[in-house]
Design an enzyme around this catalytic site. Structure first.
Site, mmCIF file in Angstrom:
data_model
loop_
_atom_site.group_PDB
_atom_site.id
_atom_site.type_symbol
_atom_site.label_atom_id
_atom_site.label_comp_id
_atom_site.label_asym_id
_atom_site.label_seq_id
_atom_site.Cartn_x
_atom_site.Cartn_y
_atom_site.Cartn_z
ATOM 1 N N GLY A 14 -7.044 5.406 4.584
ATOM 2 C CA GLY A 14 -6.618 6.213 3.811
ATOM 3 C C GLY A 14 -7.062 7.802 3.980
ATOM 4 O O GLY A 14 -8.223 8.111 4.442
ATOM 5 N N ASN A 19 -10.485 -0.757 10.083
ATOM 6 C CA ASN A 19 -9.158 -0.034 9.609
ATOM 7 C C ASN A 19 -8.764 0.946 10.456
ATOM 8 O O ASN A 19 -9.411 2.026 10.709
ATOM 9 C CB ASN A 19 -9.456 0.555 8.174
ATOM 10 C CG ASN A 19 -9.881 -0.369 7.245
ATOM 11 O OD1 ASN A 19 -9.003 -1.196 6.604
ATOM 12 N ND2 ASN A 19 -11.092 -0.534 7.030
ATOM 13 N N ASP A 67 -15.856 -1.665 7.527
ATOM 14 C CA ASP A 67 -16.394 -2.092 6.359
ATOM 15 C C ASP A 67 -17.567 -3.103 6.537
ATOM 16 O O ASP A 67 -16.979 -4.278 7.397
ATOM 17 C CB ASP A 67 -15.253 -2.287 5.488
ATOM 18 C CG ASP A 67 -14.313 -1.339 5.124
ATOM 19 O OD1 ASP A 67 -14.735 -0.116 5.260
ATOM 20 O OD2 ASP A 67 -13.051 -1.497 4.892
ATOM 21 N N GLU A 88 -14.110 -5.824 8.621
ATOM 22 C CA GLU A 88 -12.892 -5.379 9.189
ATOM 23 C C GLU A 88 -12.747 -4.021 9.863
ATOM 24 O O GLU A 88 -13.656 -3.363 9.606
ATOM 25 C CB GLU A 88 -11.679 -5.557 8.372
ATOM 26 C CG GLU A 88 -11.917 -4.597 7.022
ATOM 27 C CD GLU A 88 -10.526 -4.950 6.001
ATOM 28 O OE1 GLU A 88 -9.383 -5.067 6.565
ATOM 29 O OE2 GLU A 88 -10.651 -4.547 4.922
ATOM 30 N N SER A 147 -6.909 -2.747 2.436
ATOM 31 C CA SER A 147 -7.190 -2.125 1.088
ATOM 32 C C SER A 147 -7.612 -3.120 0.111
ATOM 33 O O SER A 147 -7.246 -3.187 -1.153
ATOM 34 C CB SER A 147 -6.008 -1.431 0.586
ATOM 35 O OG SER A 147 -5.798 -0.104 1.368
ATOM 36 N N TYR A 192 -8.876 2.896 -5.213
ATOM 37 C CA TYR A 192 -7.839 4.030 -5.593
ATOM 38 C C TYR A 192 -7.666 4.582 -6.886
ATOM 39 O O TYR A 192 -7.086 5.387 -7.341
ATOM 40 C CB TYR A 192 -6.456 3.521 -5.070
ATOM 41 C CG TYR A 192 -6.560 3.284 -3.453
ATOM 42 C CD1 TYR A 192 -7.014 4.199 -2.520
ATOM 43 C CD2 TYR A 192 -6.466 1.989 -3.121
ATOM 44 C CE1 TYR A 192 -7.213 4.027 -1.008
ATOM 45 C CE2 TYR A 192 -6.491 1.774 -1.519
ATOM 46 C CZ TYR A 192 -6.876 2.744 -0.850
ATOM 47 O OH TYR A 192 -7.042 2.388 0.697
ATOM 48 N N GLU A 213 0.861 -1.215 0.027
ATOM 49 C CA GLU A 213 -0.072 0.178 -0.082
ATOM 50 C C GLU A 213 0.871 1.264 -0.064
ATOM 51 O O GLU A 213 0.375 2.488 0.407
ATOM 52 C CB GLU A 213 -0.964 -0.031 1.097
ATOM 53 C CG GLU A 213 -1.850 -1.386 0.986
ATOM 54 C CD GLU A 213 -2.912 -0.944 2.362
ATOM 55 O OE1 GLU A 213 -3.743 -0.338 2.486
ATOM 56 O OE2 GLU A 213 -2.458 -1.946 3.341
ATOM 57 N N ARG A 220 -12.072 3.201 10.436
ATOM 58 C CA ARG A 220 -13.294 3.108 9.373
ATOM 59 C C ARG A 220 -13.565 1.461 9.468
ATOM 60 O O ARG A 220 -13.038 0.637 9.261
ATOM 61 C CB ARG A 220 -12.803 3.330 8.064
ATOM 62 C CG ARG A 220 -14.013 3.731 6.973
ATOM 63 C CD ARG A 220 -13.560 3.826 5.712
ATOM 64 N NE ARG A 220 -13.019 2.221 5.082
ATOM 65 C CZ ARG A 220 -11.708 2.178 4.686
ATOM 66 N NH1 ARG A 220 -10.883 2.862 4.666
ATOM 67 N NH2 ARG A 220 -11.360 0.753 4.191
#
Length: 317
Positions: A277, A273, A255, A271, A144, A214, A18, A253
């Protein structure tokens, strides 16, 4: 928000898969801080990162790294030993949250709904399916959506999965196998003690993988998501509880996958995070802006929590 002018080291780059995302996040953070009048030292993390941090002597480090070793507790432990104040989650939280199996062990006993599944050696998937198809194979400790494969009856991975087929089994010895949850991709950001909004992610093709995340134009972000109120409330509640149970700091964050034919019972956390990002396409800045917080203010809010947490640990007002 107002705060005194600081010297901030922005830690970015590194050598994980990443790295490009981290560089974009770090540069965005650095420019935002400079726009607020702070002094910024950009550090592209290499093996000499400790020396660079020691030479910089920052008031606080903004950790904009993604993946290992910047998100898995390694860099956090180093900065703890150096006595540095840094943003986002600490060592123990980072170790748990980057590992999907450890995250389940930490959250499921507290009633957080997560998919079942198990860790399987790749040698096994070349002999037989670990779960009924369709199922998902993913690395245990990557973010990611790096290395995620959805194995279906109609897919081209083979049956059983072929060693020669392109997939995460070519890069990892062990993978997490989970049932595939049909439906919709949702995500919720938490800042401090507040869950912001729910965003639905609609990839233009395929699923929400690394490229879809991305690459501009590959995924439609619907913020706030057009979903029932009870699903919005459930996402925000689960995200905030997971944030607190894991001991996350600054921002996180969560998900989700939501089977919209099953109501709340079809909502599963995938998950958490701990260092989401901060790129122009990133979801936390997007949700913050929708709540009235501009990007530079978001960056300062994350730093403010890190400074407050450091003062609390030191016992100073």
């Amino acid at each position: 928000m107002t705060m005194g002018k600081l010297h901030v080291a922005v830690l970015m780059g590194g050598w994980s898969s990443e790295r490009p995302v981290s560089l974009m996040s770090g540069e965005g953070v650095a420019k935002a801080l400079e726009s607020k009048g702070h002094r910024v030292t950009r550090i592209d993390m290499g093996r000499d990162v400790a020396l660079k941090l020691a030479e910089a002597k920052p008031d606080v480090v903004f950790n904009a790294l993604h993946g290992s070793p910047g998100e898995d507790g390694t860099v956090q432990g180093m900065m703890d030993l150096m006595g540095l104040t840094y943003t986002h989650s600490g060592l123990s939280t980072s170790v748990i949250a980057i590992d999907k199996e450890l995250t389940k062990q930490a959250l499921v006993p507290h009633g957080i709904p997560m998919p079942g599944g198990r860790i399987v050696p790749c040698e096994e998937i070349f002999e037989r399916d670990p779960l009924p198809r369709p199922y998902v194979l993913k690395p245990v400790n990557e973010g990611s959506s790096v290395g995620v494969a959805i194995v279906t009856d109609q897919g081209n991975y083979g049956n059983p999965v072929s060693r020669d087929a392109k997939g995460p089994w070519q890069d990892f010895d062990r993978l997490l196998a989970e049932p595939f949850i049909r439906g919709r991709e949702l995500t919720t950001a938490v800042i401090g003690d507040r869950a912001l909004l729910v965003t639905e992610l609609r990839p233009k093709s395929g699923f929400y993988d690394f490229d879809a995340k991305y690459t501009d134009g590959m995924t439609e972000h619907i913020c706030p998501a057009d979903i029932p109120d009870d699903i919005t409330a459930a996402c925000k509640d689960i995200a905030l509880r997971a944030h607190k149970l894991l001991g996350c700091k600054g921002t996180s964050r969560s998900d989700f996958r939501w089977d919209d034919e099953q109501g709340v019972e079809g909502l599963f956390l995938l998950e958490v995070n701990t260092q989401p990002g901060m790129t122009p396409l990133s979801l936390v800045p997007e949700q913050a802006k929708a709540c009235g917080m501009e990007y530079p203010d978001l960056v300062e809010a994350i730093i403010a929590e890190a400074l407050a947490d450091a003062r609390e640990r030191a016992g100073t007002p």
